[in-house]
Scaffold this motif. Structure first.
Motif, short mmCIF file in Angstrom:
data_model
loop_
_atom_site.label_atom_id
_atom_site.label_comp_id
_atom_site.label_asym_id
_atom_site.label_seq_id
_atom_site.Cartn_x
_atom_site.Cartn_y
_atom_site.Cartn_z
N UNK A 95 43.01 27.10 89.45
CA UNK A 95 43.85 26.76 90.59
C UNK A 95 44.49 27.98 91.25
N UNK A 96 44.96 28.93 90.45
CA UNK A 96 45.75 30.05 91.01
C UNK A 96 45.24 31.42 90.60
N UNK A 97 44.13 31.47 89.87
CA UNK A 97 43.64 32.76 89.41
C UNK A 97 44.18 33.10 88.03
N UNK A 98 43.89 34.31 87.54
CA UNK A 98 44.35 34.72 86.20
C UNK A 98 45.85 34.54 86.03
N UNK A 99 46.26 33.91 84.93
CA UNK A 99 47.67 33.63 84.70
C UNK A 99 48.39 34.85 84.13
N UNK A 100 49.62 35.07 84.61
CA UNK A 100 50.46 36.11 84.03
C UNK A 100 51.60 35.52 83.21
N UNK A 101 51.89 34.24 83.38
CA UNK A 101 53.06 33.63 82.76
C UNK A 101 52.72 32.24 82.22
N UNK A 102 53.20 31.99 81.00
CA UNK A 102 53.15 30.65 80.41
C UNK A 102 54.55 30.27 79.99
N UNK A 103 55.03 29.12 80.47
CA UNK A 103 56.33 28.59 80.06
C UNK A 103 56.08 27.21 79.47
N UNK A 104 56.19 27.11 78.15
CA UNK A 104 55.89 25.85 77.44
C UNK A 104 57.18 25.05 77.29
N UNK A 105 57.57 24.38 78.37
CA UNK A 105 58.85 23.65 78.39
C UNK A 105 58.70 22.18 78.06
N UNK A 106 57.51 21.75 77.67
CA UNK A 106 57.28 20.35 77.31
C UNK A 106 57.92 20.05 75.95
N UNK A 107 58.15 18.80 75.68
CA UNK A 107 58.65 18.40 74.35
C UNK A 107 58.44 16.91 74.15
N UNK A 108 58.14 16.55 72.93
CA UNK A 108 58.20 15.15 72.53
C UNK A 108 59.52 14.95 71.80
N UNK A 109 60.31 14.01 72.26
CA UNK A 109 61.61 13.71 71.64
C UNK A 109 61.47 12.53 70.69
N UNK A 110 62.18 12.61 69.56
CA UNK A 110 62.15 11.51 68.59
C UNK A 110 63.37 11.56 67.70
N UNK A 111 64.10 10.45 67.64
CA UNK A 111 65.21 10.31 66.71
C UNK A 111 64.71 9.88 65.36
N UNK A 112 65.52 10.08 64.32
CA UNK A 112 65.16 9.61 62.99
C UNK A 112 65.82 10.42 61.90
N UNK A 113 66.67 9.76 61.12
CA UNK A 113 67.21 10.39 59.91
C UNK A 113 66.17 10.35 58.80
N UNK A 114 66.48 10.97 57.67
CA UNK A 114 65.50 11.13 56.60
C UNK A 114 64.91 9.80 56.16
N UNK A 115 65.74 8.79 55.99
CA UNK A 115 65.24 7.50 55.52
C UNK A 115 64.37 6.79 56.55
N UNK A 116 64.46 7.23 57.80
CA UNK A 116 63.73 6.57 58.89
C UNK A 116 62.45 7.31 59.28
N UNK A 117 62.25 8.49 58.75
CA UNK A 117 61.11 9.32 59.15
C UNK A 117 59.80 8.65 58.78
N UNK A 168 67.69 13.66 64.20
CA UNK A 168 66.41 13.71 64.92
C UNK A 168 65.45 14.65 64.21
N UNK A 169 65.16 14.32 62.96
CA UNK A 169 64.38 15.20 62.11
C UNK A 169 62.97 15.49 62.63
N UNK A 170 62.19 14.50 63.07
CA UNK A 170 60.84 14.83 63.54
C UNK A 170 60.85 15.85 64.67
N UNK A 171 61.77 15.67 65.59
CA UNK A 171 61.90 16.59 66.72
C UNK A 171 62.39 17.96 66.24
N UNK A 172 63.44 17.96 65.43
CA UNK A 172 64.07 19.22 65.03
C UNK A 172 63.14 20.11 64.23
N UNK A 173 62.40 19.53 63.29
CA UNK A 173 61.56 20.38 62.46
C UNK A 173 60.35 20.90 63.24
#
Length: 262
Positions: A95-117, A168-173
């Protein structure tokens, strides 16, 4: 799954960037894309709206998101797919030619304490957050052309290296794995003139917190308010600009003086 629609003039840009996680106008990814576009970069943005649709905050109007950015090249890609990062980087380069920059700002969010993981949620968070960031960096480095300009990668973590995130253990780790991989990736890529840094934005108002949490966190901030996505984007602009070429392998804690949880 990946779809792309592009029509771009390749001339007269400061840099060429791929920014992931640009599916909501309140997101850090959106703010980063806007900041890089404002400085003259050619920017390709990625989104995966089905994730937002599953969350309490819901999905944004993607057409409106893109319109506010001036309709840059846009890619829909599910980074849970291990083949998506390579396809995404290849399509962005087309689309734009050779890339000079990558910003990986995506995330999957997930709540969950240890017993719920659950194994399924842990695997999915690792796939999207940690593995996705790693494979995006791999694909970016593999297609990087030094003649296009100095390279820069910015990854994102969430402060779990500074305080517990036991709700939010799955997300945090999975985000912790990103922080831990940064130094090794930076060492691997510095000889290619690619910097790799990790940004911890601290509590940032992207529309995910309920009013009670908004109030609690605001009282833990010296300024009495949450950090903004625009403030995070300003740090990204610095890390991907000419004034930060000596900075690599670092985790930047731009938390606004957050005093952690009481």
């Amino acid at each position: 799954m990946l779809a792309v629609c592009v029509s771009v003039d390749h001339t007269a840009a400061v840099g060429t960037a791929l920014v992931t996680g640009v599916s909501r106008r309140s997101s850090i990814g959106f703010a980063v894309a806007r900041r890089l576009l404002e400085r003259g970069d050619q920017v390709v943005v990625q989104s995966w709206a089905p994730h937002d649709a599953e969350q309490p905050w819901g999905a944004d109007d993607l057409a409106a998101v893109l319109a506010e950015l001036g309709d840059p090249p846009h890619l829909r890609a599910d980074l849970a797919d291990p083949e998506a990062p390579a396809r995404l980087v290849a399509a962005a380069r087309d689309a734009v030619g050779p890339l000079t920059t990558l910003v990986a700002a995506h995330a999957r969010s997930a709540l969950g304490r240890l017993a719920e993981v659950t194994a399924a949620e842990v695997d999915l968070c690792f796939a999207v957050n940690a593995r996705g960031s790693l494979l995006l960096t791999q694909a970016f480095a593999g297609r990087y052309e030094p003649a296009a300009g100095p390279g820069a990668v910015v990854l994102f973590t969430s402060g779990q290296h500074r305080g517990p995130m036991s709700r939010e253990l799955p997300y945090a780790i999975s985000k912790g794995a990103i922080q831990q991989m940064t130094l090794s990736l930076a060492d691997e890529l510095i000889d290619a003139d690619i910097t790799v840094n990790c940004l911890n934005t601290g509590p940032t108002d992207t529309g995910w917190a309920d009013p009670a949490e908004q109030d609690v966190v605001a009282r833990l901030m010296p300024r009495g308010r949450w950090n903004t996505a625009a403030e995070a984007a300003a740090v990204v602009a610095w890390l991907t600009g000419p004034d930060a070429r000596s900075v690599t392998g670092q985790t930047i804690d731009a938390e606004g003086g957050f005093r952690r949880w009481g």
